[in-house]
Design a protein around this motif. Structure first.
Motif, PDB file in Angstrom:
ATOM      1  N   LEU A  46      42.257 -58.128  19.354  1.00 33.49           N
ATOM      2  CA  LEU A  46      43.566 -58.775  19.367  1.00 33.49           C
ATOM      3  C   LEU A  46      44.690 -57.764  19.198  1.00 33.49           C
ATOM      4  CD1 LEU A  46      45.597 -61.075  19.222  1.00 33.49           C
ATOM      5  CD2 LEU A  46      44.891 -61.481  16.838  1.00 33.49           C
ATOM      6  N   LEU A  47      44.509 -56.800  18.321  1.00 27.92           N
ATOM      7  CA  LEU A  47      45.564 -55.815  18.078  1.00 27.92           C
ATOM      8  C   LEU A  47      45.839 -54.959  19.313  1.00 27.92           C
ATOM      9  CD1 LEU A  47      44.583 -54.738  14.462  1.00 27.92           C
ATOM     10  CD2 LEU A  47      46.614 -56.032  15.134  1.00 27.92           C
ATOM     11  N   ILE A  71      43.583 -68.446  17.440  1.00 26.88           N
ATOM     12  CA  ILE A  71      43.808 -67.745  16.176  1.00 26.88           C
ATOM     13  C   ILE A  71      44.517 -66.412  16.408  1.00 26.88           C
ATOM     14  CG2 ILE A  71      41.923 -68.891  14.967  1.00 26.88           C
ATOM     15  CD1 ILE A  71      40.164 -66.473  15.491  1.00 26.88           C
ATOM     16  N   ASP A  72      44.952 -66.169  17.650  1.00 19.79           N
ATOM     17  CA  ASP A  72      45.720 -64.954  17.932  1.00 19.79           C
ATOM     18  C   ASP A  72      47.205 -65.193  17.676  1.00 19.79           C
ATOM     19  OD1 ASP A  72      47.169 -65.768  20.459  1.00 19.79           O
ATOM     20  OD2 ASP A  72      45.119 -65.950  21.227  1.00 19.79           O
ATOM     21  N   ASP A  73      47.989 -64.109  17.730  1.00 19.05           N
ATOM     22  CA  ASP A  73      49.429 -64.203  17.475  1.00 19.05           C
ATOM     23  C   ASP A  73      50.247 -63.910  18.730  1.00 19.05           C
ATOM     24  OD1 ASP A  73      48.892 -61.469  17.703  1.00 19.05           O
ATOM     25  OD2 ASP A  73      50.363 -60.906  16.169  1.00 19.05           O
ATOM     26  N   GLY A 127      43.879 -71.752  12.208  1.00 21.12           N
ATOM     27  CA  GLY A 127      44.066 -70.561  11.399  1.00 21.12           C
ATOM     28  C   GLY A 127      44.566 -69.375  12.204  1.00 21.12           C
ATOM     29  N   GLU A 128      44.597 -68.212  11.554  1.00 16.66           N
ATOM     30  CA  GLU A 128      45.147 -67.005  12.169  1.00 16.66           C
ATOM     31  C   GLU A 128      44.272 -65.806  11.838  1.00 16.66           C
ATOM     32  OE1 GLU A 128      49.567 -66.719  11.863  1.00 16.66           O
ATOM     33  OE2 GLU A 128      49.308 -68.458  10.543  1.00 16.66           O
ATOM     34  N   LEU A 129      43.874 -65.083  12.867  1.00 17.18           N
ATOM     35  CA  LEU A 129      42.965 -63.954  12.706  1.00 17.18           C
ATOM     36  C   LEU A 129      43.594 -62.805  11.933  1.00 17.18           C
ATOM     37  CD1 LEU A 129      40.166 -62.864  13.392  1.00 17.18           C
ATOM     38  CD2 LEU A 129      41.073 -62.087  15.588  1.00 17.18           C
ATOM     39  N   LEU A 130      44.912 -62.660  12.024  1.00 16.09           N
ATOM     40  CA  LEU A 130      45.586 -61.569  11.334  1.00 16.09           C
ATOM     41  C   LEU A 130      46.016 -61.957   9.918  1.00 16.09           C
ATOM     42  CD1 LEU A 130      47.690 -59.955  14.192  1.00 16.09           C
ATOM     43  CD2 LEU A 130      45.367 -59.437  13.424  1.00 16.09           C
ATOM     44  N   LYS A 131      45.261 -62.897   9.345  1.00 19.78           N
ATOM     45  CA  LYS A 131      45.448 -63.270   7.951  1.00 19.78           C
ATOM     46  C   LYS A 131      44.072 -63.406   7.309  1.00 19.78           C
ATOM     47  CE  LYS A 131      49.884 -65.655   8.479  1.00 19.78           C
ATOM     48  NZ  LYS A 131      50.622 -66.941   8.310  1.00 19.78           N
ATOM     49  N   ALA A 132      44.030 -63.208   5.991  1.00 23.19           N
ATOM     50  CA  ALA A 132      42.803 -63.393   5.224  1.00 23.19           C
ATOM     51  C   ALA A 132      43.076 -64.405   4.114  1.00 23.19           C
ATOM     52  CB  ALA A 132      42.336 -62.077   4.622  1.00 23.19           C
TER      53      ALA A 132
END
Length: 241
Positions: free
Chosen positions: A61-62, A94-96, A111-116
């Motif tokens: 994703l990044l 879940i991407d941004d 949810g969001e992959l760039l969060k924990a």
């Protein structure tokens, strides 16, 4: 105009992020077993494998960039707002990439992959690094409660309840039109939104690479690459405002 847009993995496919399901059987869940990688039980049984799977997806994703579909939706949101309307963008992704393209009002129901998320204090924290122990850059402690080894991806796994459902249904009730973009039509509750939109009297539209499992429920259907189909449809909406 108050427009409710639901997006799925198909909207991000041209950005290099794989879809989970497709008619050809080539989606992510055709290559990986979701029961072993995307359930609370899998994480409890083998957290290292689950973390490694999501670490790889986070790195992918990044490196990704928004495509024309994301850009078109962001521009549509701006044009609607300038005329007193609004776009509520609910995504299963879940991407941004919607946010990076400029969309302001995005609801991430899965949810969001760039969060924990911390399993001890339930804090939700930004996370752009690996969470798995095998990586030298792995995040090991919660920044809120300092608990070690308590972080998991902030994503909704199979068997868990999607996020922000009250907000989503409130937006659907107040919408004038409903569009589903890049969705398989097989994952509930999102797959049921079109039936609820029809019951509310909303005109419904599907934009997809191929017909979804519930394509018959849509008043209007357009098929093709998301970057092209979404851009053409959004331009028609803007010109009609």
């Amino acid at each position: 105009m108050r427009l409710f847009a639901l997006t799925g993995a198909g909207v991000s496919a041209e950005s290099g992020l794989g879809t989970f399901r497709d008619k050809k059987g080539e989606g992510i869940w055709a290559r990986f077993d979701p029961i072993k990688l995307a359930t609370p039980e899998a994480f409890a049984r083998d957290p290292a494998s689950v973390q490694a799977f999501y670490d790889a997806r986070r790195r992918n994703l990044l490196d990704a960039e928004p495509n024309g579909a994301h850009v078109a939706l962001a521009e549509l949101e701006r044009q609607l707002a300038a005329r007193g309307g609004e776009l509520t963008l609910v995504t299963q992704n879940i991407d941004d990439l919607h946010e990076r393209a400029g969309s302001q009002r995005v609801i991430h129901m899965h949810g969001e992959l760039l969060k924990a998320r911390c399993l001890r204090c339930d804090a939700v924290l930004p996370c752009r690094d690996d969470l798995g122990e095998a990586s030298a850059c792995a995040v090991s402690a919660c920044a809120a409660c300092k608990a070690e080894g308590a972080l998991r991806p902030h994503v909704v796994w199979f068997g868990e309840v999607p996020l922000h459902m009250e907000e989503i249904y409130a937006a659907l009730v107040h919408a004038d039109r409903f569009v589903a973009i890049g969705t398989s039509g097989s994952v509930y509750p999102a797959a049921g939104f079109v039936a609820e939109a029809r019951a509310l009297g909303l005109r419904t539209c599907e934009l997809n690479l191929e017909p979804s499992d519930n394509a018959y429920l849509f008043d209007e259907r357009h098929y093709g690459k998301a970057s092209e189909a979404v851009a053409a449809w959004a331009q028609e909406i803007i010109e009609a405002l």
